[in-house]
Design an enzyme around this catalytic site. Structure first.
Site, short mmCIF file in Angstrom:
data_model
loop_
_atom_site.label_atom_id
_atom_site.label_comp_id
_atom_site.label_asym_id
_atom_site.label_seq_id
_atom_site.Cartn_x
_atom_site.Cartn_y
_atom_site.Cartn_z
N TYR A 149 0.10 5.33 5.73
CA TYR A 149 1.54 4.18 6.41
C TYR A 149 0.86 4.49 8.00
CZ TYR A 149 6.09 2.14 7.16
OH TYR A 149 6.57 1.93 8.13
N GLU A 236 4.42 -3.80 8.66
CA GLU A 236 3.96 -2.45 8.04
C GLU A 236 2.61 -2.91 6.62
OE1 GLU A 236 7.82 -0.10 6.25
OE2 GLU A 236 6.87 -1.89 4.90
#
Length: 428
Positions: A149, A236
């Site tokens: 991530y 993101e």
């Protein structure tokens, strides 16, 4: 760097959100942003040299089939394009399960598209009735050695952009933060210097990159370049993936942008898809009104975000429930007042309206005339409570009294809230 300073200021405009009563407003008022589709994020990343898998867009089953044939992949991923998470676990209104599918067969891509395009997909983040799927992204399915991530966000706690990363990618990052906070790593970026090699190296090491650490750093640098030059509030990447040949790819992206930068990001704002938004909010934006729908039954029209929040609080204090946040602004026009009433009365759950205006730049008699015209235009049949204060308040109240309409005048905010709540009780 001046762009970042302006963005930090703009993101602080409505910082005093009353979270205790209205937590649902916090993300809208603290940071206003444009939301775009995943395929549009892919377009931007491709433009800035970020590694993404091959992909094509399809609006019909036939286009999906042709896209699969053109991509010539061993395996395809077929992804519904809506502004909501949880697509993979979603269910369509025709009973078909999953808004994301994998297949090795171009003919199966067409069949999947037939089951998805034109149908509403319900996920944990959509309204109960779901959202219609109008487009699919057909992309190359890559095999990941590791799913990570990575994100860049504007963070007031650090007074600027922050790199956020976790080795536990491919899953809900909020759950990771709650259950494994030690697996979340942050690196504030100096907005004067911009991103530095030591910043990207720190994150790359925390993510476990070794032999290909430079490749990971390069992707982070390009994502930061995208972040700054597009006035993004969030970039993101989940997953930020390391594949078998050692390359680093950005597989799934969510990018948001600062609404206050729309005037200098015309190309970005052409990405806006009004069909994915609340039609009341879309209509409000057309008339430069700030509107957010809620779940109560007292419609509110107020000038000024702070006064709007106070109005909602006091309605709650006296046992009522606001149906919306609607700020017409300090320089509201008569036309905006009329449009505000149209938006409020289009909501079937609104059973009373409370108008709370402090006349400063805008004069009370102008607002009063707008209220009278609006009430006549929409043929208002529900209670209307009006509290006016400020410039030419006496003239404004006189116009309301002599209008011949059943408008309930209020002397102050407490009186207005009490009368609005009481009007609902009287209708029962």
């Amino acid at each position: 760097m001046a762009l970042l300073f302006r963005r930090l200021a703009s993101l602080s405009r409505f910082a005093a959100v009353h979270k205790r009563h209205f937590p649902e407003l916090a993300p809208f008022i603290q940071q206003r942003f444009l939301n775009i589709h995943e395929y549009q994020s892919k377009e931007l990343m491709d433009k800035y040299g970020v590694n993404t898998q091959k992909w094509k867009l399809a609006s019909t089953p036939e286009e999906a089939h042709q896209a699969a044939l053109a991509l010539k992949c061993k395996e395809f991923v077929v992804k519904s394009q809506i502004h909501a998470g949880g697509r993979g676990k979603g269910v369509f209104d025709n009973g078909f399960k999953g808004g994301v599918h994998l297949t090795t067969d171009p003919n199966e891509v067409k069949r999947l598209a037939t089951m998805m395009i034109g149908h509403k997909l319900v996920t944990k983040q959509t309204p109960p009735g779901g959202v219609p799927v109008r487009k699919l992204m057909i992309a190359e399915s890559l095999t990941f050695d590791r799913e990570l991530y990575f994100a860049i966000v504007m963070d007031r706690n650090f007074n600027g952009p922050v790199l956020v990363a976790s080795p536990m990618g491919g899953m809900d990052i909020e759950a990771v933060a709650k259950e494994h906070p030690d697996q979340i790593f942050k690196r504030p970026i100096d907005i004067l210097k911009g991103i530095q090699p030591e910043d990207t190296k720190y994150i790359a090491e925390k993510l476990g990159f070794k032999n290909n650490i430079v490749k990971a750093q390069k992707q982070m640098e390009r994502l930061y370049d995208l972040f700054v030059k597009t006035d993004a509030t969030q970039v993101e990447i989940n997953p930020f993936a390391e594949i078998s040949n050692g390359e680093v790819y950005c597989i799934d992206a969510k990018i948001n942008f600062d609404d206050n930068a729309a005037y200098r990001q015309e190309a970005i704002y052409k990405y806006r898809d009004p069909t994915e938004e609340d039609p009341r909010e879309v209509e409000a934006s057309r008339h430069n009104l700030n509107y957010i729908g809620m779940e109560g039954n007292i419609g509110c029209m107020v000038n000024g975000a702070g006064l709007a929040m106070a109005t909602m609080d006091i309605i709650k204090l006296y046992g009522g429930a606001p149906a919306n946040f609607l700020d017409v602004g300090g320089g509201a026009t008569e036309g905006q007042v009329v449009e505000s009433f149209k938006i409020l009365t289009s909501d079937s759950q609104v059973k009373a309206i409370l108008v709370n205006i402090f006349g400063g730049i805008v004069k009370c008699e102008m607002i009063a005339q707008g209220i009278i015209n609006a009430a006549k235009t929409v043929q208002l049949k529900i209670p209307l409570v009006v509290r006016l204060a400020g410039t030419n308040v006496d003239l404004g109240q006189k116009l309301l009294r002599e209008s011949g309409l059943p408008i309930i005048n209020a002397s102050d905010l407490d009186d207005a809230a009490q009368k609005a709540v009481a009007s609902l009780n009287n209708r029962k």
